[in-house]
Design an enzyme around this catalytic site. Structure first.
Site, PDB file in Angstrom:
ATOM      1  N   GLY A 246     -43.757  48.867 -46.209  1.00 53.01           N
ATOM      2  CA  GLY A 246     -45.210  49.804 -46.416  1.00 53.01           C
ATOM      3  C   GLY A 246     -46.185  48.854 -46.980  1.00 53.01           C
ATOM      4  O   GLY A 246     -47.316  49.104 -46.887  1.00 53.01           O
TER       5      GLY A 246
ATOM      6  N   LYS B 236     -34.280  47.816 -31.563  1.00 57.09           N
ATOM      7  CA  LYS B 236     -34.772  47.579 -33.126  1.00 57.09           C
ATOM      8  C   LYS B 236     -33.171  47.859 -33.878  1.00 57.09           C
ATOM      9  O   LYS B 236     -32.731  47.421 -34.599  1.00 57.09           O
ATOM     10  CB  LYS B 236     -35.680  47.997 -33.548  1.00 57.09           C
ATOM     11  CG  LYS B 236     -35.904  48.045 -35.046  1.00 57.09           C
ATOM     12  CD  LYS B 236     -36.200  46.893 -35.447  1.00 57.09           C
ATOM     13  CE  LYS B 236     -36.197  46.448 -37.136  1.00 57.09           C
ATOM     14  NZ  LYS B 236     -37.013  47.020 -37.872  1.00 57.09           N
TER      15      LYS B 236
ATOM     16  N   GLY C 293     -44.874  55.539 -48.374  1.00 59.30           N
ATOM     17  CA  GLY C 293     -43.613  54.765 -48.773  1.00 59.30           C
ATOM     18  C   GLY C 293     -44.029  53.302 -49.123  1.00 59.30           C
ATOM     19  O   GLY C 293     -43.986  52.320 -48.281  1.00 59.30           O
TER      20      GLY C 293
HETATM   21  O1  KPL Z   1     -35.521  45.441 -40.034  1.00 61.17           O
HETATM   22  C1  KPL Z   1     -35.123  44.674 -40.643  1.00 61.17           C
HETATM   23  C2  KPL Z   1     -34.771  45.092 -42.001  1.00 61.17           C
HETATM   24  O2  KPL Z   1     -34.123  44.354 -43.094  1.00 61.17           O
HETATM   25  O3  KPL Z   1     -34.525  46.376 -42.307  1.00 61.17           O
HETATM   26  C3  KPL Z   1     -35.206  42.971 -40.470  1.00 61.17           C
HETATM   27  C4  KPL Z   1     -35.778  42.986 -39.052  1.00 61.17           C
HETATM   28  C5  KPL Z   1     -33.622  42.912 -40.076  1.00 61.17           C
HETATM   29  C6  KPL Z   1     -35.425  42.319 -41.315  1.00 61.17           C
HETATM   30  O4  KPL Z   1     -35.221  41.940 -42.478  1.00 61.17           O
END
Ligand code: KPL
Length: 305
Positions: free
Chosen positions: A12, A185, A7
């Site tokens: 990536g 997260k 990816g």
């Molecule tokens: O994981 C992220 C994303 O954009 O998917 C963050 C941490 C919010 C960074 O942009």
């Protein structure tokens, strides 16, 4: 460690270019021939703190040409993970490790359908990156990376990967409860991604308006309640944590924001949509997550027209 990243999107490509500083051999695999050709001929362009550099890198659109790997890192979109795992099985040898650093829920289950769970590790990262064009990225946000075993043991192989990441400048810790980190997260993505997609804002701009702050707080508080009811251990105040992440990635456009910019399908089902799904059997009300999921999905459908 011969490392193959599946990816070559923004994240990536970011990890690929940083890991060239520490991995013995590193490959980027993706199915966009134009991007692969560019990386093979001129290298990957990495913009960091106002400076651009060209990073020479191996890339291929044909995973079977790469041989076997010590470490496979998945950085594909959540909806592409099953296909990516099937395609990457040619890389497998007895001790290959399959690590996902993707956003959202459901990646572990998808990988473990095709790979022995003993070979699978989970991770999350607080970094943010923007794909400016194929083979050209901007590193636009910094944060810690956590990796861990599914059974929460601190193993030598996890420590080895963390050491390689640290040597590459990616601050990484081995977690003794990576599932809590994955939820942590998720809360960050729940509070930032859909709101930036819907408003057109960069991550940090969400903090500049009381209206977007209020929505962020509602989305994150609902999701944190679901997490608590599922037994997830939340240490830090979740809303404060999301605000910190938005500040640390202030100049980044979230991955969902970038998907909207390119009128692409998003990961909403694995982020706010996952919160809605997880909340249902618990009977926890999540109206704000339901609302942004519906809005993002409706706009996504309009892209297909
Ligand atoms: O994981 C992220 C994303 O954009 O998917 C963050 C941490 C919010 C960074 O942009």
């Amino acid at each position: 460690m011969k490392t193959v990243i599946i990816g070559p999107g923004a994240m990536g490509s970011l990890f690929g270019s940083l890991l060239t500083r520490a991995a013995k051999e590193i490959w980027l695999v993706g199915n966009r021939q134009e991007q692969v050709d560019r990386i093979c001929s001129i290298g990957l362009t990495l913009e960091e703190k106002g400076k651009a550099q060209i990073v020479p890198m191996n890339a291929s659109a044909d995973v079977t040409s790469v041989g076997k790997a010590d470490l496979v890192i998945f950085f594909v979109k959540t909806y592409d993970i099953e296909e990516a795992v099937s395609d990457s099985l040619s890389l497998e040898k007895e001790d290959t490790i399959f690590l996902t650093l993707q956003n959202g829920l459901g990646n572990e289950e998808a990988i473990c359908k095709k790979v022995n769970p003993k070979k699978v590790m989970l991770g999350i990262t607080g970094h943010g990156a923007t794909l400016l064009e194929p083979g050209h990225i901007r590193h636009a946000g910094w944060g810690k990376t956590y990796i861990g075993e599914l059974d929460h043991r601190i193993t030598d192989r996890a420590l080895r990967i963390a050491q390689m990441f640290c040597e590459a400048g990616i601050e990484t810790e081995v977690s003794s409860n990576i599932h809590d980190q994955v939820w942590g997260k998720l809360l960050v993505n729940v509070g930032i991604n859909a709101l930036t997609a819907l408003t057109g804002f960069k991550n940090g701009q969400l903090l500049d308006y009381p209206e977007t702050m209020r929505l962020m707080e509602k989305l994150v508080s609902e999701a944190a309640e679901v997490a608590r009811r599922k037994g997830v251990h939340i240490v830090e105040d979740p809303v404060e944590k999301v605000k910190k992440a938005a500040e640390a990635t202030r100049e980044n456009r979230s991955s969902m924001g970038q998907d909207f910019d390119h009128r692409r399908k998003t990961e909403i089902d694995a982020i706010n949509g996952a919160v809605v799904r997880e909340a249902q059997p618990l009977g926890t009300p999540v109206p704000f997550n339901q609302a942004v999921t519906d809005l993002v999905k409706a706009i996504e459908k309009s892209f297909e027209r």
